[in-house]
Design a protein around this motif. Sequence first.
Motif, short mmCIF file in Angstrom:
data_model
loop_
_atom_site.label_atom_id
_atom_site.label_comp_id
_atom_site.label_asym_id
_atom_site.label_seq_id
_atom_site.Cartn_x
_atom_site.Cartn_y
_atom_site.Cartn_z
N ARG A 101 -43.29 24.31 -21.07
CA ARG A 101 -44.57 23.60 -20.97
C ARG A 101 -45.49 24.15 -19.89
NH1 ARG A 101 -43.75 17.16 -22.27
NH2 ARG A 101 -42.30 17.41 -24.01
N GLY A 102 -44.91 24.57 -18.78
CA GLY A 102 -45.74 25.14 -17.72
C GLY A 102 -46.48 26.37 -18.21
N ALA A 103 -45.79 27.23 -18.94
CA ALA A 103 -46.42 28.44 -19.48
C ALA A 103 -47.48 28.08 -20.51
CB ALA A 103 -45.36 29.35 -20.10
N VAL A 104 -47.18 27.06 -21.35
CA VAL A 104 -48.15 26.63 -22.35
C VAL A 104 -49.42 26.13 -21.67
CG1 VAL A 104 -48.65 24.90 -24.14
CG2 VAL A 104 -46.43 26.06 -24.12
N ARG A 105 -49.27 25.32 -20.64
CA ARG A 105 -50.44 24.81 -19.91
C ARG A 105 -51.27 25.96 -19.34
NH1 ARG A 105 -46.57 20.88 -18.11
NH2 ARG A 105 -47.02 18.82 -19.00
N PHE A 106 -50.59 26.96 -18.78
CA PHE A 106 -51.29 28.10 -18.21
C PHE A 106 -52.10 28.84 -19.27
CE2 PHE A 106 -51.24 32.74 -17.60
CZ PHE A 106 -52.04 32.83 -16.46
N HIS A 107 -51.47 29.11 -20.41
CA HIS A 107 -52.16 29.83 -21.48
C HIS A 107 -53.31 29.01 -22.06
CE1 HIS A 107 -49.57 33.25 -21.37
NE2 HIS A 107 -48.48 32.54 -21.64
N LEU A 108 -53.13 27.70 -22.14
CA LEU A 108 -54.22 26.84 -22.63
C LEU A 108 -55.41 26.89 -21.68
CD1 LEU A 108 -52.36 23.66 -23.98
CD2 LEU A 108 -53.31 25.58 -25.29
N GLU A 109 -55.14 26.92 -20.38
CA GLU A 109 -56.23 27.02 -19.40
C GLU A 109 -56.98 28.34 -19.58
OE1 GLU A 109 -57.58 24.93 -17.23
OE2 GLU A 109 -56.25 23.37 -18.01
N MET A 110 -56.23 29.43 -19.83
CA MET A 110 -56.86 30.73 -20.03
C MET A 110 -57.69 30.74 -21.32
SD MET A 110 -56.12 32.62 -17.43
CE MET A 110 -56.31 31.08 -16.54
N VAL A 158 -55.28 19.58 -28.85
CA VAL A 158 -55.91 20.89 -28.73
C VAL A 158 -56.51 21.31 -30.07
CG1 VAL A 158 -55.58 23.26 -27.93
CG2 VAL A 158 -54.06 21.47 -27.11
N PHE A 159 -57.76 21.80 -30.01
CA PHE A 159 -58.45 22.26 -31.21
C PHE A 159 -59.06 23.63 -30.95
CE2 PHE A 159 -58.50 17.67 -31.61
CZ PHE A 159 -58.28 17.45 -32.96
N GLN A 160 -59.14 24.41 -32.01
CA GLN A 160 -59.86 25.67 -31.94
C GLN A 160 -61.33 25.37 -31.65
OE1 GLN A 160 -59.80 27.77 -35.66
NE2 GLN A 160 -61.08 29.45 -34.93
N ASN A 161 -61.91 26.11 -30.74
CA ASN A 161 -63.29 25.87 -30.37
C ASN A 161 -64.21 26.61 -31.35
OD1 ASN A 161 -65.50 24.96 -29.02
ND2 ASN A 161 -65.35 26.41 -27.33
N LYS A 189 -59.01 28.10 -22.76
CA LYS A 189 -60.16 27.23 -22.53
C LYS A 189 -61.23 27.96 -21.72
CE LYS A 189 -61.43 22.71 -20.61
NZ LYS A 189 -60.96 21.56 -19.81
N ALA A 190 -60.80 28.70 -20.70
CA ALA A 190 -61.74 29.46 -19.87
C ALA A 190 -62.45 30.52 -20.70
CB ALA A 190 -61.01 30.10 -18.70
N ILE A 244 -60.75 27.42 -27.09
CA ILE A 244 -60.26 26.10 -27.51
C ILE A 244 -61.00 25.01 -26.76
CG2 ILE A 244 -57.93 26.96 -28.01
CD1 ILE A 244 -57.08 25.62 -25.31
N ASN A 245 -60.85 23.77 -27.24
CA ASN A 245 -61.26 22.62 -26.44
C ASN A 245 -60.19 21.55 -26.56
OD1 ASN A 245 -61.93 21.11 -28.84
ND2 ASN A 245 -63.86 22.24 -28.90
N LEU A 246 -60.16 20.68 -25.58
CA LEU A 246 -59.14 19.64 -25.49
C LEU A 246 -59.78 18.28 -25.68
CD1 LEU A 246 -57.33 20.99 -22.29
CD2 LEU A 246 -56.85 21.57 -24.67
N MET A 247 -59.07 17.39 -26.38
CA MET A 247 -59.59 16.05 -26.60
C MET A 247 -58.50 15.04 -26.24
SD MET A 247 -61.18 14.36 -30.10
CE MET A 247 -59.60 13.98 -30.88
#
Length: 215
Positions: A96-105, A123-126, A107-108, A112-115
């Motif tokens: 999960r830690g790695a997933v969170r990191f990649h999601l932040e990247m 998580v959705f494709q932006n 998103k940056a 993607i965007n988060l709801m």
Amino acid sequence: MGPCPPQEELDKLGDAVDTSGADRTLTFWEFPLSFKIAYIIGYLAAFASILKLVPLILGKVRIPQVNENRQKIYRYIQQVPGCTISEISRDLEINRGAVRFHLEMLKAGNKINLMRTGKFTRVFQNSDFFASSEKIIIAHLKSSTRKQILLKILEKPEITNKELSKDLYLDKSTTYWHIKSLRDDKIIHSETEGKSRKYFVNPALEADLLKWLNI
């Protein structure tokens, strides 16, 4: 110290002058302090430069794996819109830690965007592929109970809370909790008749609901 005399003069002196080279070799510790300090500083600077290169070298080794995982996560998000961090972690076997990191990247990078829905972050494709109402519908359909309630309301418009509880073998309070969430997000609406409240799917969202229910 002056220039070396001509060879003729040296020949006259004979063995009185030693021209074979330096008298002796000095050790490092015999040099002046300023020389020793300068030497040590130069050595340390060279060592520090080598240390700076190590992360870059290691980074080049690790980047392909990092990018590979990020691409896997992004493909998963495209295939499973509205997924959660725990679902990504479980299905792709990435912690999960790695997933969170990649999601932040991602998103940056505006990928993607988060709801936030209730206690979940989805998580959705932006992209323009999803309308905001569709994202809400998808999030609700992640609940199998809520999905059954919506199917039942589509099948039997004007169905009541009591009938839903009976048909789906649910406790009335459980049915009410799901109904309230659907009403708050305007996916369904209700009409009161006597002591009963009848439920309907919001006509403006019915086409999107049918689409994501695959009906």
